[in-house]
Design an enzyme around this catalytic site. Structure first.
Site, PDB file in Angstrom:
ATOM      1  N   ASN A 128       3.454   7.849   3.229  1.00 52.46           N
ATOM      2  CA  ASN A 128       3.344   7.217   1.907  1.00 52.46           C
ATOM      3  C   ASN A 128       2.196   7.889   1.137  1.00 52.46           C
ATOM      4  O   ASN A 128       1.050   7.878   1.593  1.00 52.46           O
ATOM      5  CB  ASN A 128       3.082   5.719   2.105  1.00 52.46           C
ATOM      6  CG  ASN A 128       2.971   4.970   0.791  1.00 52.46           C
ATOM      7  OD1 ASN A 128       2.346   5.454  -0.146  1.00 52.46           O
ATOM      8  ND2 ASN A 128       3.560   3.794   0.717  1.00 52.46           N
ATOM      9  N   HIS A 165      -1.572   6.693  -2.459  1.00 55.38           N
ATOM     10  CA  HIS A 165      -3.011   6.668  -2.733  1.00 55.38           C
ATOM     11  C   HIS A 165      -3.584   8.031  -3.122  1.00 55.38           C
ATOM     12  O   HIS A 165      -4.743   8.117  -3.520  1.00 55.38           O
ATOM     13  CB  HIS A 165      -3.752   5.974  -1.590  1.00 55.38           C
ATOM     14  CG  HIS A 165      -3.306   4.541  -1.511  1.00 55.38           C
ATOM     15  ND1 HIS A 165      -3.448   3.688  -2.580  1.00 55.38           N
ATOM     16  CD2 HIS A 165      -2.628   3.854  -0.558  1.00 55.38           C
ATOM     17  CE1 HIS A 165      -2.908   2.510  -2.268  1.00 55.38           C
ATOM     18  NE2 HIS A 165      -2.399   2.590  -1.049  1.00 55.38           N
ATOM     19  N   HIS A 222       5.791   4.175  -3.766  1.00 53.71           N
ATOM     20  CA  HIS A 222       6.020   2.832  -4.319  1.00 53.71           C
ATOM     21  C   HIS A 222       5.737   2.866  -5.821  1.00 53.71           C
ATOM     22  O   HIS A 222       4.586   3.031  -6.228  1.00 53.71           O
ATOM     23  CB  HIS A 222       5.071   1.853  -3.599  1.00 53.71           C
ATOM     24  CG  HIS A 222       5.250   0.418  -3.982  1.00 53.71           C
ATOM     25  ND1 HIS A 222       4.519  -0.586  -3.397  1.00 53.71           N
ATOM     26  CD2 HIS A 222       6.049  -0.197  -4.890  1.00 53.71           C
ATOM     27  CE1 HIS A 222       4.865  -1.751  -3.919  1.00 53.71           C
ATOM     28  NE2 HIS A 222       5.782  -1.537  -4.836  1.00 53.71           N
ATOM     29  N   ARG A 260       5.190   0.781  -8.630  1.00 50.11           N
ATOM     30  CA  ARG A 260       4.920  -0.637  -8.924  1.00 50.11           C
ATOM     31  C   ARG A 260       5.175  -0.917 -10.387  1.00 50.11           C
ATOM     32  O   ARG A 260       5.089  -0.008 -11.228  1.00 50.11           O
ATOM     33  CB  ARG A 260       3.464  -0.983  -8.578  1.00 50.11           C
ATOM     34  CG  ARG A 260       3.146  -0.858  -7.091  1.00 50.11           C
ATOM     35  CD  ARG A 260       1.731  -1.331  -6.823  1.00 50.11           C
ATOM     36  NE  ARG A 260       1.650  -2.770  -6.856  1.00 50.11           N
ATOM     37  CZ  ARG A 260       1.551  -3.572  -5.796  1.00 50.11           C
ATOM     38  NH1 ARG A 260       1.504  -3.057  -4.586  1.00 50.11           N
ATOM     39  NH2 ARG A 260       1.487  -4.868  -5.931  1.00 50.11           N
ATOM     40  N   ARG A 311       0.298   1.330 -11.118  1.00 47.03           N
ATOM     41  CA  ARG A 311      -1.130   1.530 -10.820  1.00 47.03           C
ATOM     42  C   ARG A 311      -1.382   2.802 -10.015  1.00 47.03           C
ATOM     43  O   ARG A 311      -2.475   3.327 -10.007  1.00 47.03           O
ATOM     44  CB  ARG A 311      -1.719   0.317 -10.110  1.00 47.03           C
ATOM     45  CG  ARG A 311      -1.265   0.166  -8.683  1.00 47.03           C
ATOM     46  CD  ARG A 311      -1.979  -0.973  -8.002  1.00 47.03           C
ATOM     47  NE  ARG A 311      -1.609  -2.256  -8.567  1.00 47.03           N
ATOM     48  CZ  ARG A 311      -1.683  -3.403  -7.896  1.00 47.03           C
ATOM     49  NH1 ARG A 311      -2.113  -3.401  -6.659  1.00 47.03           N
ATOM     50  NH2 ARG A 311      -1.316  -4.536  -8.445  1.00 47.03           N
ATOM     51  N   GLU A 343       9.981   2.821  -2.523  1.00 41.37           N
ATOM     52  CA  GLU A 343       9.616   1.399  -2.369  1.00 41.37           C
ATOM     53  C   GLU A 343       9.595   0.756  -3.734  1.00 41.37           C
ATOM     54  O   GLU A 343       9.006   1.302  -4.678  1.00 41.37           O
ATOM     55  CB  GLU A 343       8.203   1.290  -1.794  1.00 41.37           C
ATOM     56  CG  GLU A 343       8.151   1.339  -0.308  1.00 41.37           C
ATOM     57  CD  GLU A 343       6.707   1.194   0.168  1.00 41.37           C
ATOM     58  OE1 GLU A 343       5.829   0.789  -0.608  1.00 41.37           O
ATOM     59  OE2 GLU A 343       6.479   1.514   1.334  1.00 41.37           O
ATOM     60  N   THR A 364       0.891  -4.664  -0.745  1.00 37.50           N
ATOM     61  CA  THR A 364       1.986  -5.580  -0.433  1.00 37.50           C
ATOM     62  C   THR A 364       1.524  -6.527   0.665  1.00 37.50           C
ATOM     63  O   THR A 364       1.374  -6.126   1.809  1.00 37.50           O
ATOM     64  CB  THR A 364       3.213  -4.776   0.041  1.00 37.50           C
ATOM     65  OG1 THR A 364       3.422  -3.712  -0.876  1.00 37.50           O
ATOM     66  CG2 THR A 364       4.441  -5.638   0.107  1.00 37.50           C
ATOM     67  N   GLU A 419      12.378  -3.275   7.445  1.00 35.61           N
ATOM     68  CA  GLU A 419      11.071  -2.722   7.800  1.00 35.61           C
ATOM     69  C   GLU A 419      10.172  -3.895   8.152  1.00 35.61           C
ATOM     70  O   GLU A 419       9.920  -4.776   7.315  1.00 35.61           O
ATOM     71  CB  GLU A 419      10.483  -1.914   6.636  1.00 35.61           C
ATOM     72  CG  GLU A 419       9.117  -1.333   7.017  1.00 35.61           C
ATOM     73  CD  GLU A 419       8.673  -0.195   6.124  1.00 35.61           C
ATOM     74  OE1 GLU A 419       9.518   0.607   5.671  1.00 35.61           O
ATOM     75  OE2 GLU A 419       7.455  -0.090   5.882  1.00 35.61           O
ATOM     76  N   HIS A 444       2.805  -0.741   7.433  1.00 33.09           N
ATOM     77  CA  HIS A 444       1.728  -1.409   6.708  1.00 33.09           C
ATOM     78  C   HIS A 444       0.497  -1.520   7.590  1.00 33.09           C
ATOM     79  O   HIS A 444       0.528  -2.127   8.654  1.00 33.09           O
ATOM     80  CB  HIS A 444       2.104  -2.802   6.184  1.00 33.09           C
ATOM     81  CG  HIS A 444       1.369  -3.109   4.900  1.00 33.09           C
ATOM     82  ND1 HIS A 444       0.069  -3.505   4.887  1.00 33.09           N
ATOM     83  CD2 HIS A 444       1.756  -3.011   3.614  1.00 33.09           C
ATOM     84  CE1 HIS A 444      -0.314  -3.650   3.626  1.00 33.09           C
ATOM     85  NE2 HIS A 444       0.692  -3.346   2.828  1.00 33.09           N
TER      86      HIS A 444
HETATM   87  N1  PXP Z   1       5.680  -0.020   4.156  1.00 40.60           N
HETATM   88  C1  PXP Z   1       5.696  -0.798   3.044  1.00 40.60           C
HETATM   89  C2  PXP Z   1       6.928  -1.569   2.753  1.00 40.60           C
HETATM   90  C3  PXP Z   1       4.597  -0.852   2.153  1.00 40.60           C
HETATM   91  O1  PXP Z   1       4.636  -1.628   1.071  1.00 40.60           O
HETATM   92  C4  PXP Z   1       3.485  -0.037   2.437  1.00 40.60           C
HETATM   93  C5  PXP Z   1       2.337  -0.012   1.473  1.00 40.60           C
HETATM   94  O2  PXP Z   1       2.737   0.576   0.280  1.00 40.60           O
HETATM   95  C6  PXP Z   1       3.515   0.758   3.591  1.00 40.60           C
HETATM   96  C7  PXP Z   1       4.609   0.735   4.449  1.00 40.60           C
HETATM   97  C8  PXP Z   1       2.374   1.646   3.958  1.00 40.60           C
HETATM   98  O3  PXP Z   1       1.269   0.854   4.220  1.00 40.60           O
HETATM   99  P1  PXP Z   1      -0.149   1.534   4.421  1.00 40.60           P
HETATM  100  O4  PXP Z   1      -0.457   2.248   3.144  1.00 40.60           O
HETATM  101  O5  PXP Z   1      -1.052   0.383   4.697  1.00 40.60           O
HETATM  102  O6  PXP Z   1      -0.022   2.489   5.564  1.00 40.60           O
END
Ligand code: PXP
Length: 247
Positions: free
Chosen positions: A10, A13, A46, A48, A52, A73, A104, A154, A197
């Site tokens: 992901n 960030h 993601h 949003r 952001r 996402e 999330t 998930e 997550h």
């Molecule tokens: N899976 C989902 C559905 C999420 O919403 C997120 C956060 O955007 C992640 C995985 C990844 O989480 P993390 O950034 O904490 O590794």
């Protein structure tokens, strides 16, 4: 022979850092390409409602700029459905989204929104997108996900990770057992099981060990670790831990 475990990286960030200064860098597409070279099996982003981190232009760039699957996402809103149907990513993971939350925070209440989500998911599945519901381990949510026609769930590992870092190991271990039961139940219903997550080097192994889980989506920790060691080495090390746990 256990089924292979994919790693979705992901890159949200990277966009968070870019947006903090309103600059053009760091570029999420560059991160995605680096992740691909380092062995990621997919890229997760993601979009949003408040944009952001990831923005619409990032989705355009990712869609045409990477050769591995894109997992989009999104919240279950008409706007996001339209964007998904326009871009046709490999997968969509439907997440709950509240404007004020930092990330999330909880799983989706699929059981409480069955008929709306059935109508929502239908066109995405018909368009050939693999649809995943981001949920907790509650059997009612797993059954509801199967009922509305999603092919994937998930499992939310955020609470498990939080309990680990809070040092509440009894609660963490109970959460792990519940996640294991959830993964086995979802698999028995024919759902593909993913998890994600909050996962880190310290927390990934017991999750990666679960043989029903086919994909982990990991972001914040990998981008954080990239500050110190670089994104490629962070991904390579995470992969190594996942593969070792899988045996
Ligand atoms: N899976 C989902 C559905 C999420 O919403 C997120 C956060 O955007 C992640 C995985 C990844 O989480 P993390 O950034 O904490 O590794």
């Amino acid at each position: 022979m256990p089924k292979p475990l994919r790693l979705g990286v992901n890159i949200d960030h990277v966009a968070t850092v870019r947006n903090a200064r309103g600059s053009a860098y760091p570029d999420p597409l560059r991160a995605a390409r680096l992740a691909e070279q380092a062995g990621a099996d997919g890229i997760t982003a993601h979009l949003r409602e408040d944009r952001r981190h990831i923005r619409d232009a990032d989705i355009d760039a990712l869609r045409s700029g990477i050769d591995i699957p894109l997992n989009f996402e999104m919240a279950a809103t008409p706007e996001m459905q339209e964007i998904a149907l326009r871009h046709l990513p490999h997968a969509c993971c439907i997440v709950p989204e509240k404007r004020e939350e930092v990330t999330t925070e909880g799983g989706l209440d699929v059981a409480g929104d069955l008929s709306r989500l059935t109508d929502y998911v239908g066109p995405l599945v018909e368009a050939g997108i693999r649809v995943s519901m981001f949920i907790g381990h509650d059997p009612a949510q797993i059954e509801a996900s199967a009922k509305i026609g999603a092919q994937v769930i998930e499992l939310h590992t955020g609470h498990f990770c939080d309990m680990h870092y809070a040092g509440d190991f009894a609660a963490r271990d109970a959460e792990l057992e519940a996640l294991k039961a959830g993964a086995a139940y979802a698999d028995s219903l024919g759902l593909e099981v993913h998890a994600g997550h909050g996962l880190t080097y310290e927390t990934v192994e017991p999750i990666a060990e679960m043989k029903q889980i086919r994909e982990l989506n990991i972001g914040h920790f990998l981008i954080s670790e990239a500050i110190f060691v670089g994104l490629g080495p962070a991904i390579v090390h995470m992969r190594k831990l996942m593969d070792a746990a899988r045996g």
